[in-house]
Design an enzyme around this catalytic site. Structure first.
Site, short mmCIF file in Angstrom:
data_model
loop_
_atom_site.label_atom_id
_atom_site.label_comp_id
_atom_site.label_asym_id
_atom_site.label_seq_id
_atom_site.Cartn_x
_atom_site.Cartn_y
_atom_site.Cartn_z
N ARG A 1 0.83 -1.20 0.00
CA ARG A 1 0.00 0.00 0.00
C ARG A 1 0.87 1.26 0.00
NH1 ARG A 1 -5.68 0.30 3.39
NH2 ARG A 1 -6.82 0.56 1.47
N GLU B 1 -14.11 11.19 11.65
CA GLU B 1 -14.08 11.63 10.26
C GLU B 1 -15.47 11.46 9.65
OE1 GLU B 1 -11.53 13.24 8.58
OE2 GLU B 1 -13.48 13.53 7.69
N LEU C 1 -16.03 12.11 6.31
CA LEU C 1 -15.94 12.12 4.85
C LEU C 1 -16.67 10.93 4.25
CD1 LEU C 1 -13.76 9.81 3.63
CD2 LEU C 1 -12.13 11.36 4.66
N ALA C 2 -17.26 11.17 3.10
CA ALA C 2 -17.89 10.08 2.36
C ALA C 2 -16.99 9.77 1.17
CB ALA C 2 -19.28 10.48 1.89
N ALA D 1 -25.81 6.22 11.76
CA ALA D 1 -27.04 5.44 11.99
C ALA D 1 -28.25 6.19 11.42
CB ALA D 1 -27.23 5.19 13.48
N CYS E 1 -18.85 1.81 6.71
CA CYS E 1 -19.26 2.40 8.00
C CYS E 1 -20.68 2.10 8.46
CB CYS E 1 -19.11 3.93 7.93
SG CYS E 1 -17.41 4.43 8.00
N PHE F 1 -19.73 0.03 -4.01
CA PHE F 1 -20.93 0.27 -3.17
C PHE F 1 -21.65 1.57 -3.52
CE2 PHE F 1 -20.11 3.47 0.15
CZ PHE F 1 -18.73 3.65 0.06
N LYS F 2 -20.96 2.43 -4.27
CA LYS F 2 -21.57 3.62 -4.84
C LYS F 2 -20.62 4.14 -5.93
CE LYS F 2 -19.66 7.03 -1.71
NZ LYS F 2 -19.92 8.17 -0.86
N ARG G 1 -16.55 -2.60 -0.12
CA ARG G 1 -16.93 -3.12 1.20
C ARG G 1 -18.44 -3.01 1.43
NH1 ARG G 1 -12.46 -0.24 4.90
NH2 ARG G 1 -12.79 1.40 3.36
C1 UDX Z 1 -20.71 7.36 5.03
C2 UDX Z 1 -21.10 8.73 5.60
O1 UDX Z 1 -21.84 9.46 4.61
C3 UDX Z 1 -19.86 9.49 6.03
O2 UDX Z 1 -20.22 10.71 6.66
C4 UDX Z 1 -19.05 8.63 7.00
O3 UDX Z 1 -17.86 9.28 7.38
C5 UDX Z 1 -18.73 7.28 6.39
O4 UDX Z 1 -19.94 6.63 5.96
P1 UDX Z 1 -19.79 6.49 2.70
O5 UDX Z 1 -19.97 5.12 3.28
O6 UDX Z 1 -18.51 6.81 2.02
O7 UDX Z 1 -19.98 7.59 3.84
O8 UDX Z 1 -20.93 6.73 1.62
P2 UDX Z 1 -22.39 7.40 1.56
O9 UDX Z 1 -22.38 8.41 0.50
O10 UDX Z 1 -22.86 7.83 2.88
O11 UDX Z 1 -23.27 6.18 1.03
C6 UDX Z 1 -23.46 5.01 1.81
C7 UDX Z 1 -24.36 4.06 1.08
O12 UDX Z 1 -25.69 4.57 1.03
C8 UDX Z 1 -23.97 3.79 -0.38
O13 UDX Z 1 -24.13 2.42 -0.67
C9 UDX Z 1 -24.93 4.63 -1.18
O14 UDX Z 1 -25.17 4.13 -2.48
C10 UDX Z 1 -26.18 4.54 -0.31
N1 UDX Z 1 -27.11 5.66 -0.52
C11 UDX Z 1 -26.75 6.94 -0.19
C12 UDX Z 1 -28.38 5.40 -1.04
O15 UDX Z 1 -28.73 4.24 -1.33
N2 UDX Z 1 -29.25 6.46 -1.19
C13 UDX Z 1 -28.92 7.74 -0.86
O16 UDX Z 1 -29.78 8.63 -1.02
C14 UDX Z 1 -27.63 8.00 -0.35
P1 ADP Z 2 -10.31 2.99 6.71
O1 ADP Z 2 -11.45 2.93 5.73
O2 ADP Z 2 -10.80 3.10 8.14
O3 ADP Z 2 -9.29 4.00 6.37
P2 ADP Z 2 -8.59 0.91 5.61
O4 ADP Z 2 -8.71 -0.57 5.74
O5 ADP Z 2 -8.77 1.54 4.28
O6 ADP Z 2 -9.59 1.53 6.67
O7 ADP Z 2 -7.16 1.38 6.13
C1 ADP Z 2 -6.61 1.03 7.35
C2 ADP Z 2 -5.09 0.86 7.19
O8 ADP Z 2 -4.52 0.70 8.50
C3 ADP Z 2 -4.66 -0.36 6.38
O9 ADP Z 2 -3.86 0.06 5.28
C4 ADP Z 2 -3.85 -1.21 7.37
O10 ADP Z 2 -2.74 -1.86 6.79
C5 ADP Z 2 -3.39 -0.17 8.38
N1 ADP Z 2 -3.05 -0.71 9.71
C6 ADP Z 2 -3.75 -1.55 10.47
N2 ADP Z 2 -3.13 -1.78 11.65
C7 ADP Z 2 -1.97 -1.08 11.63
C8 ADP Z 2 -0.89 -0.89 12.56
N3 ADP Z 2 -0.87 -1.46 13.76
N4 ADP Z 2 0.12 -0.07 12.20
C9 ADP Z 2 0.11 0.55 10.98
N5 ADP Z 2 -0.87 0.42 10.08
C10 ADP Z 2 -1.92 -0.38 10.38
#
Ligand code: UDX
Ligand code: ADP
Length: 484
Positions: A42, A169, A171-172, A229, A280, A342-343, A350
Site C-alpha cells: 500500500r 471523520e 468524509l464520504a 445510523a 461504515c 458500493f456507490k 466493502r
Molecule cells: C458514510 C457517511 O456518509 C460518512 O459521513 C461517514 O464518514 C462514512 O460513511 P460512505 O460510506 O462513504 O460515507 O458513503 P455514503 O455516500 O454515505 O453512502 C453510503 C451508502 O448509502 C452507499 O451504498 C450509497 O449508495 C447509499 N445511498 C446513499 C443510497 O442508497 N441512497 C442515498 O440517497 C444515499
Molecule cells: P479505513 O477505511 O478506516 O481507512 P482501511 O482498511 O482503508 O480503513 O485502512 C486502514 C489501514 O490501517 C490499512 O492500510 C492497514 O494496513 C493499516 N493498519 C492496520 N493496523 C496497523 C498498525 N498497527 N500499524 C500501521 N498500520 C496499520
C-alpha cells in the site's frame, strides 16, 4: 496555552488516513506529516510516480498528492521513527466488525487500534496527543488511554505524557476531498483543553471557527455513530417505501421528491437504491446495537438492528425480482451486471449491495458478466469467493452449459459482450451508465431482454423505445410500460 503542532504521524494509510492527511498537508504546509502503514504494498502504491496507481481512487486526491508528497507529506512503513518524532498522532486503522468471540457480528474488532496504542506507548517521546480518527465504539478512547498510561508507568518514563482526543471523520468516499475541504462540522472531543485547542488550530487553517465543535470525548464518539445510523436509517426507510410503491402504483422518485420538500425532512439521502453499503453504516449501527444491548436497552437495540435487517432483506428482494421476471429461473442465463462498487466514484466494494445480489444470482445458476469502471477482477473474486472463468471466450451453445460462473470486463464499449444476454442489471450509479446506447445493445440480446435499474439512472423512455422490458426500483407503474 495551547502548543503549536509541528510534526504529525498518521497510523493507517487507508480510505480515511490517506485523504485526510493529504488535505491537512495541503492546508498546513508548515506541518510535517508522516503517514505510516504496516502494508508495504500500500505504501509503495502511495509513493508511486504514476498517480493513477494510488491505492484508493478519490476524485481530486491525485492533484493534492502531487503538490504535497515529498514536501510535507511522506508515506512509509517507518512506524517507530515516525511515532518517536511526532507531537500529534492520528490513529486511522481499520476497525471491522468482529467475526468471532465476544460480540461477534456486532462489536468492532479493536485489535488494530490496540496494537497502535501499544506502539505509540512504546515509541513516543515526551508529550504526545493521540487522536482517534477511525470510527470507534463509544468509550474506546478510554481503552486507548488505559493502554497508554499503563505502558508509560510500566516503562518508568514519567517524562512521557499522553492526551487522547476523539476527532471522528465524516468524509464520504467519492466526495472525500470536498468533504474534507468544506466540512459541515469538525468534532473534537476530549477533556484536555490545551490539546483540543491545538487540534482546533490545525483545522482553523481552512475551516470556519463556528464549524469546529468542542465536546466531551463520549459525545464525540457517540455523535459519529449516531450520524451514520441516522443516514443509514433514512436509506432503509426509503427503500422500504420503494417496496410499497411497487405494489400500490406509486413511484418512489415522486414520493422522495415530495417528502424531501418538507424542510424538516430535507431532500438528501432519499434516493432509493439496492441497499446501503460501505465500510461504515452497517458496522456503526451494529456497534450501537451492541452498546444498547450491553446496557440492557433491548428495545433500542432492536430498533437500530431493524435498519440493518431491512437492508439485507432489500438486497435479497432485488435478486428475487430478477429471477421472477426472467420466468422464475436464471439458470444458464447470461446477465450483465453494471457496477460493483458500493456507490459511484469509488473503487471500494466493502458491504456493496452488488456482492449479495451477485452471490444470490450465481447461486440460482446465472452466468454473470460484471463491469465496474474502477473495481478490479481480483477484488470481485475476493468478494464473491469464486474464481472467474472466461465466459466471453466461449461459444454461445457452450455458454448455455455453464451455470453459476462469472467474468469481469474492463469496458462495455465493445457491445459484443451483450450477445445473447437476457438482462442488464444496474447496481452502481456510475455516470457512464447514463449514456448507454440502448438501441444497439437491444439488438444483441435475447428477447424479451430486460433492464433492471436499481439506481434510477436510465431514461425509461429510451430503454423502452429500444424494445427492452424495464424494471425500476419503486416503480409501481412498471407493468403498464413494459413491452413484452
Ligand atoms: C458514510 C457517511 O456518509 C460518512 O459521513 C461517514 O464518514 C462514512 O460513511 P460512505 O460510506 O462513504 O460515507 O458513503 P455514503 O455516500 O454515505 O453512502 C453510503 C451508502 O448509502 C452507499 O451504498 C450509497 O449508495 C447509499 N445511498 C446513499 C443510497 O442508497 N441512497 C442515498 O440517497 C444515499
Ligand atoms: P479505513 O477505511 O478506516 O481507512 P482501511 O482498511 O482503508 O480503513 O485502512 C486502514 C489501514 O490501517 C490499512 O492500510 C492497514 O494496513 C493499516 N493498519 C492496520 N493496523 C496497523 C498498525 N498497527 N500499524 C500501521 N498500520 C496499520
Amino acid at each position: 496555552m495551547n502548543f503549536s503542532v509541528k510534526r504529525v504521524c498518521c497510523i493507517g494509510a487507508g480510505y480515511v488516513g490517506g485523504p485526510t492527511m493529504a488535505v491537512m498537508s495541503l492546508k498546513c504546509p508548515d506541518i510535517l506529516i508522516n503517514i505510516v502503514d504496516v502494508n508495504q504494498e500500500r505504501i509503495d502504491a502511495w509513493n508511486s510516480d504514476d498517480l493513477s496507481k494510488l491505492p484508493i481512487f478519490e476524485p481530486g486526491l491525485d492533484d493534492i498528492v502531487k503538490k504535497t508528497r515529498g514536501r510535507n507529506l511522506f508515506f512509509s512503513t517507518r512506524i517507530k521513527e515516525s511515532i518517536e518524532n511526532a507531537d500529534m498522532i492520528f490513529i486511522s486503522v481499520n476497525t471491522p466488525t468482529k467475526k468471532k468471540g465476544l460480540g461477534a457480528g456486532k462489536a468492532s474488532d479493536l485489535k488494530w487500534v490496540e496494537a497502535c496504542a501499544r506502539e505509540v506507548a512504546k515509541y513516543s517521546k515526551g508529550d504526545t496527543v493521540v487522536v482517534e480518527k477511525s470510527t470507534l465504539p463509544v468509550r474506546t478512547a478510554e481503552v486507548i488511554q488505559k493502554i497508554l498510561y499503563s505502558s508509560a508507568r510500566k516503562s518508568g518514563e514519567e517524562i512521557k505524557s499522553f492526551k487522547v482526543l476523539s476527532n471522528p471523520e465524516f468524509l464520504a468516499e467519492g466526495t472525500a476531498i470536498n468533504d474534507l475541504l468544506n466540512p459541515d462540522r469538525v468534532l473534537i472531543g476530549g477533556d484536555d483543553e490545551q490539546s483540543m485547542l491545538s487540534l482546533k488550530e490545525i483545522y482553523k487553517e481552512w475551516v470556519p471557527e463556528d464549524k469546529i465543535l468542542l465536546t466531551n470525548i463520549w459525545s464525540s464518539e457517540l455523535a459519529k455513530l449516531t450520524s451514520n445510523a441516522f443516514l443509514a436509517q433514512r436509506i432503509s426507510s426509503i427503500n422500504s417505501i420503494s417496496a410499497i410503491c411497487e405494489v400500490t402504483g406509486a413511484d418512489i422518485r415522486e414520493v422522495s421528491r415530495a417528502i424531501g420538500k418538507d424542510s424538516r425532512i430535507g431532500s438528501k439521502f432519499l434516493d432509493s437504491g439496492p441497499g446501503f453499503g460501505g465500510s461504515c453504516f452497517k458496522k456503526d449501527i451494529l456497534n450501537l446495537v451492541y452498546l444498547a444491548d450491553y446496557f440492557g436497552l433491548k428495545e433500542v437495540a432492536n430498533f437500530w438492528e431493524s435498519v440493518v435487517e431491512i437492508n439485507s432483506w432489500h438486497q435479497n428482494r432485488i435478486a428475487k425480482i430478477v429471477v421472477n421476471k426472467l420466468f422464475g429461473t436464471v439458470s444458464n442465463k447470461k446477465l450483465v451486471i453494471l457496477g460493483f462498487a458500493f456507490k459511484a466514484n469509488t473503487n471500494d466494494t466493502r458491504e456493496s449491495a452488488a456482492i449479495n445480489i451477485c452471490k444470490n444470482l450465481l447461486e440460482e445458476g446465472a452466468n454473470l458478466i460484471i463491469h465496474d469502471p474502477k473495481v478490479t477482477s481480483s477484488q470481485i473474486e475476493t468478494d464473491l469467493h469464486k474464481r472467474p472463468i472466461n465466459l466471453l471466450g466461449i461459444e454461445n451453445s457452450d455458454l448455455k452449459e455453464k451455470s453459476g460462473e462469472w467474468c469481469h470486463i474492463d469496458t462495455i464499449d465493445n457491445i459484443d459482450i451483450f450477445d445473447n444476454a437476457h438482462a442488464v442489471i444496474i447496481l452502481t450509479e456510475w455516470d457512464e451508465f447514463k449514456h448507454i446506447n440502448w438501441n444497439s445493445i437491444a439488438l444483441k440480446m435475447d428477447p424479451p431482454a430486460w433492464v433492471f435499474d436499481a439506481r434510477s439512472i436510465v431514461k425509461p423512455k429510451k430503454v423502452l423505445d429500444a424494445g427492452f422490458s424495464l424494471w425500476r426500483l419503486g416503480d409501481g407503474f412498471e407493468d403498464e410500460k413494459n413491452i413484452l
